[in-house]
Design a protein around this motif. Sequence first.
Motif: not given
Length: 292
Positions: A187-193
């Motif tokens: 959930e979070d990693y794709p938004k961070l990168i």
Amino acid sequence: MTLENYLLKKYKKSSLNPYLCSIRKYFNFIQNRAETATYQDILEYVGHLRKNENLQPKTIKHYLLNVKIYYYYLIEIGKRNDHPCSELYLKDKINRQIAVDTLYTPETLENFLNDTHKDKILQRRNQVIISLLIYQGLTVGEICNLQIEDINLEKAEIYIKSSDKKKSRTLPLQAKQILLFLNYLKEDYPKLIQHIVSEKPIKTLITGKLKEEVRPNVLNRMINDHREKSQQLQPIKIRQSVIANLLKKENDTRIVQVFAGHKRASTTILYKQTELEILQNAINLYHPIREI
């Protein structure tokens, strides 16, 4: 050849900025005498570090090493034919004793996981970082070097690569980490990168919103930027606490040595409390001496 090119030629790319930063510190002190500095000039610099910078002996030795590298560079490009400090070695005594009695208890370490960052994406990322500190006792450098492929959620394992000072090892993930890592990566990693521009696929486990590579000092700031000064986490103290607490439970020092990645058993022993220290800590806890 520039100094930067020389450093890239001789040393790892990841070491470039720390080396340049340290050498610039020397330039700020020595000013326009850098290329012609003498042995005495460098002694004055070392004296300045000792007197004014409040640095540990190990750090001062590190700064001197970088000064030596700079003069090897000048010799390489033909600007000097001598090295002013190649034979200068400091004998400052390095205190390697671990202050075991000031470390965190397992209960205190567990409380650190309750990160309250206002940005929910960063909160879960920070919880991943903190979990690696309190459960696996990793160094900030090891966390920065972790790749997504090093995490095996099916086997509940994490692989830590070897470094100059640490051995490679595979450690178990705690039950709490499985769902935490899964949600972070899904959930979070794709938004961070999503806003990071990179020619290569991003594989590092920990990242910021705008920059792919996270360095140890940046990682430390990540987990502390929203905390009061008195509440800020000290990664090195957390690691020391994890190792010391494990030694209390585990009779076999070799098992703890493998867990910590120490190359020498003598390093692990530094974290072990003597029976006298254990007794003294118990007295301080349950029967503190108070001044009247």
